[in-house]
Design a protein around this motif. Structure first.
Motif, PDB file in Angstrom:
ATOM      1  N   VAL A 272       1.871   1.494  -9.294  1.00 14.89           N
ATOM      2  CA  VAL A 272       3.178   0.832  -9.183  1.00 14.89           C
ATOM      3  C   VAL A 272       4.304   1.807  -9.514  1.00 14.89           C
ATOM      4  CG1 VAL A 272       4.654  -0.934 -10.252  1.00 14.89           C
ATOM      5  CG2 VAL A 272       2.328  -1.506  -9.560  1.00 14.89           C
ATOM      6  N   GLN A 273       4.157   2.567 -10.597  1.00 16.96           N
ATOM      7  CA  GLN A 273       5.219   3.484 -11.011  1.00 16.96           C
ATOM      8  C   GLN A 273       5.414   4.616 -10.004  1.00 16.96           C
ATOM      9  OE1 GLN A 273       4.626   4.752 -15.097  1.00 16.96           O
ATOM     10  NE2 GLN A 273       4.423   2.649 -15.820  1.00 16.96           N
ATOM     11  N   VAL A 274       4.306   5.207  -9.551  1.00 18.69           N
ATOM     12  CA  VAL A 274       4.418   6.299  -8.586  1.00 18.69           C
ATOM     13  C   VAL A 274       4.979   5.771  -7.263  1.00 18.69           C
ATOM     14  CG1 VAL A 274       3.091   7.934  -7.173  1.00 18.69           C
ATOM     15  CG2 VAL A 274       2.669   7.766  -9.633  1.00 18.69           C
ATOM     16  N   ASN A 275       4.501   4.621  -6.806  1.00 24.20           N
ATOM     17  CA  ASN A 275       5.002   4.069  -5.540  1.00 24.20           C
ATOM     18  C   ASN A 275       6.491   3.738  -5.620  1.00 24.20           C
ATOM     19  OD1 ASN A 275       2.589   4.358  -4.223  1.00 24.20           O
ATOM     20  ND2 ASN A 275       1.988   2.206  -4.411  1.00 24.20           N
TER      21      ASN A 275
ATOM     22  N   ASP B 122       4.881   4.157   0.356  1.00 24.23           N
ATOM     23  CA  ASP B 122       4.011   4.256  -0.828  1.00 24.23           C
ATOM     24  C   ASP B 122       3.199   5.544  -0.818  1.00 24.23           C
ATOM     25  OD1 ASP B 122       4.822   1.788  -1.795  1.00 24.23           O
ATOM     26  OD2 ASP B 122       3.180   0.703  -0.817  1.00 24.23           O
ATOM     27  N   PHE B 123       2.937   6.054  -2.009  1.00 18.86           N
ATOM     28  CA  PHE B 123       2.019   7.185  -2.166  1.00 18.86           C
ATOM     29  C   PHE B 123       0.586   6.664  -2.267  1.00 18.86           C
ATOM     30  CE2 PHE B 123      -0.414  10.269  -4.597  1.00 18.86           C
ATOM     31  CZ  PHE B 123      -0.145  11.441  -3.911  1.00 18.86           C
ATOM     32  N   PHE B 124       0.413   5.601  -3.074  1.00 18.34           N
ATOM     33  CA  PHE B 124      -0.890   4.949  -3.197  1.00 18.34           C
ATOM     34  C   PHE B 124      -0.896   3.706  -2.309  1.00 18.34           C
ATOM     35  CE2 PHE B 124      -0.668   7.072  -7.390  1.00 18.34           C
ATOM     36  CZ  PHE B 124      -1.852   7.798  -7.339  1.00 18.34           C
ATOM     37  N   ALA B 125      -2.044   3.405  -1.738  1.00 18.63           N
ATOM     38  CA  ALA B 125      -2.174   2.161  -0.980  1.00 18.63           C
ATOM     39  C   ALA B 125      -1.892   1.007  -1.934  1.00 18.63           C
ATOM     40  CB  ALA B 125      -3.582   2.047  -0.389  1.00 18.63           C
TER      41      ALA B 125
ATOM     42  N   SER C  28      -3.795  -6.665  -7.214  1.00 15.35           N
ATOM     43  CA  SER C  28      -3.653  -7.137  -8.597  1.00 15.35           C
ATOM     44  C   SER C  28      -4.180  -6.067  -9.546  1.00 15.35           C
ATOM     45  CB  SER C  28      -4.430  -8.439  -8.806  1.00 15.35           C
ATOM     46  OG  SER C  28      -5.821  -8.185  -8.767  1.00 15.35           O
ATOM     47  N   VAL C  29      -4.011  -6.325 -10.837  1.00 16.56           N
ATOM     48  CA  VAL C  29      -4.512  -5.411 -11.863  1.00 16.56           C
ATOM     49  C   VAL C  29      -6.039  -5.396 -11.839  1.00 16.56           C
ATOM     50  CG1 VAL C  29      -4.604  -4.959 -14.348  1.00 16.56           C
ATOM     51  CG2 VAL C  29      -2.470  -5.734 -13.310  1.00 16.56           C
ATOM     52  N   ASP C  30      -6.650  -6.539 -11.609  1.00 19.18           N
ATOM     53  CA  ASP C  30      -8.111  -6.633 -11.589  1.00 19.18           C
ATOM     54  C   ASP C  30      -8.679  -5.745 -10.488  1.00 19.18           C
ATOM     55  OD1 ASP C  30      -8.006  -8.502 -13.670  1.00 19.18           O
ATOM     56  OD2 ASP C  30      -7.733 -10.151 -12.250  1.00 19.18           O
ATOM     57  N   ASP C  31      -9.653  -4.937 -10.831  1.00 16.92           N
ATOM     58  CA  ASP C  31     -10.334  -4.010  -9.912  1.00 16.92           C
ATOM     59  C   ASP C  31      -9.413  -2.930  -9.352  1.00 16.92           C
ATOM     60  OD1 ASP C  31     -12.852  -5.204 -10.200  1.00 16.92           O
ATOM     61  OD2 ASP C  31     -12.406  -6.671  -8.633  1.00 16.92           O
ATOM     62  N   ALA C  32      -8.279  -2.671  -9.995  1.00 17.12           N
ATOM     63  CA  ALA C  32      -7.335  -1.658  -9.501  1.00 17.12           C
ATOM     64  C   ALA C  32      -7.960  -0.264  -9.533  1.00 17.12           C
ATOM     65  CB  ALA C  32      -6.047  -1.686 -10.326  1.00 17.12           C
ATOM     66  N   ALA C  33      -8.717   0.064 -10.559  1.00 15.95           N
ATOM     67  CA  ALA C  33      -9.326   1.398 -10.637  1.00 15.95           C
ATOM     68  C   ALA C  33     -10.312   1.599  -9.493  1.00 15.95           C
ATOM     69  CB  ALA C  33     -10.019   1.583 -11.984  1.00 15.95           C
ATOM     70  N   ARG C  34     -11.037   0.571  -9.156  1.00 18.92           N
ATOM     71  CA  ARG C  34     -12.010   0.653  -8.063  1.00 18.92           C
ATOM     72  C   ARG C  34     -11.307   0.791  -6.716  1.00 18.92           C
ATOM     73  NH1 ARG C  34     -15.755  -4.195  -8.023  1.00 18.92           N
ATOM     74  NH2 ARG C  34     -16.561  -3.083  -9.819  1.00 18.92           N
ATOM     75  N   ASN C  35     -10.135   0.151  -6.571  1.00 19.63           N
ATOM     76  CA  ASN C  35      -9.457   0.104  -5.276  1.00 19.63           C
ATOM     77  C   ASN C  35      -8.342   1.134  -5.112  1.00 19.63           C
ATOM     78  OD1 ASN C  35     -11.075  -2.096  -4.537  1.00 19.63           O
ATOM     79  ND2 ASN C  35      -9.709  -3.511  -5.587  1.00 19.63           N
ATOM     80  N   LEU C  36      -8.092   1.952  -6.123  1.00 21.42           N
ATOM     81  CA  LEU C  36      -6.998   2.927  -6.068  1.00 21.42           C
ATOM     82  C   LEU C  36      -7.296   3.994  -5.013  1.00 21.42           C
ATOM     83  CD1 LEU C  36      -4.310   3.775  -7.392  1.00 21.42           C
ATOM     84  CD2 LEU C  36      -5.646   5.246  -8.905  1.00 21.42           C
ATOM     85  N   ARG C  37      -6.401   4.114  -4.034  1.00 17.99           N
ATOM     86  CA  ARG C  37      -6.553   5.080  -2.947  1.00 17.99           C
ATOM     87  C   ARG C  37      -5.175   5.638  -2.588  1.00 17.99           C
ATOM     88  NH1 ARG C  37     -10.983   3.530  -3.863  1.00 17.99           N
ATOM     89  NH2 ARG C  37     -12.603   2.625  -2.602  1.00 17.99           N
ATOM     90  N   ILE C  38      -5.153   6.877  -2.150  1.00 15.88           N
ATOM     91  CA  ILE C  38      -3.913   7.442  -1.615  1.00 15.88           C
ATOM     92  C   ILE C  38      -3.678   6.797  -0.259  1.00 15.88           C
ATOM     93  CG2 ILE C  38      -2.831   9.563  -0.757  1.00 15.88           C
ATOM     94  CD1 ILE C  38      -4.284  11.068  -2.961  1.00 15.88           C
ATOM     95  N   ASP C  39      -2.428   6.493   0.030  1.00 21.08           N
ATOM     96  CA  ASP C  39      -2.088   5.855   1.296  1.00 21.08           C
ATOM     97  C   ASP C  39      -2.597   6.719   2.452  1.00 21.08           C
ATOM     98  OD1 ASP C  39      -0.275   5.240   3.690  1.00 21.08           O
ATOM     99  OD2 ASP C  39       0.242   3.639   2.273  1.00 21.08           O
TER     100      ASP C  39
END
Length: 192
Positions: free
Chosen positions: A23-26, A41-44, A48-59
């Protein structure tokens, strides 16, 4: 306890860090422009916060075109003002999102993301020390119980030796009494 509590909390904390980072970088990245003139956005985006680490991807737009990285606030070569704003996120204190927060309304503490990661690490360290202390205490209790059991059920060699000496002396005394009685009986039989 580690599987059911500690690990689950670690995953939730990691999700919190990943979501807030995205959120901050985007937010800052969207305020800038890439060399190709695009912004976004830089990140896709994360749902939600739930499972964010699993779903974190560069756009995907950035992974296919590095000129889409919004490092400047204009397309002029050498403009790195937005990149400096991204670097400033390191110490920026912002309200953080927690699990269950809806986008746009963070309810977490206000601090920098690095301070938040440090607080998570300190919490893990404290929990780890607490678990080590509890383990040590349980080991001490177990050792005490085992020692007490051994005291009750154990055999003292010194005590058993003293009992043997006492029984041997009693046997010898009984043997003398039996010899005396036998001698008396023999003498009576001779007299009769």
């Amino acid at each position: 306890a580690v599987r059911d509590g500690f690990t689950g909390q670690a995953i939730r904390d990691l999700d919190t860090v990943a979501y807030n980072l995205a959120v901050q970088v985007n937010t800052v990245h969207n305020a800038g422009v890439g060399l190709d003139g695009s912004s976004g956005d830089f990140f896709a985006p994360l749902a939600s916060v739930d499972d964010a680490a699993r779903n974190l991807r560069i756009d995907p737009r950035i992974t296919t075109n590095l000129d889409a990285i919004a490092a400047g606030q204009s397309t002029a070569p050498g403009d790195n003002r937005n990149a400096l704003d991204l670097a400033a996120l390191r110490s920026a204190t912002l309200a953080l999102y927690r699990s269950g927060d809806v986008p746009g309304t963070p309810t977490g503490p206000t601090r920098s993301l690095i301070d938040h990661v440090g607080a998570i690490g300190a919490d893990f360290g404290q929990q780890s020390a607490s678990m080590r202390a509890a383990k040590s205490q349980r080991e001490n209790v177990l050792e005490t119980v085992e020692n007490r059991r051994d005291e009750i059920a154990g055999v003292s060699l010194d005590e058993e030796m003293a009992n043997l000496v006492r029984l041997e002396a009693a046997f010898q005394a009984n043997a003398r009494v039996v010899d005396s009685v036998r001698g008396l009986v023999e003498e009576m039989l001779e007299i009769i």
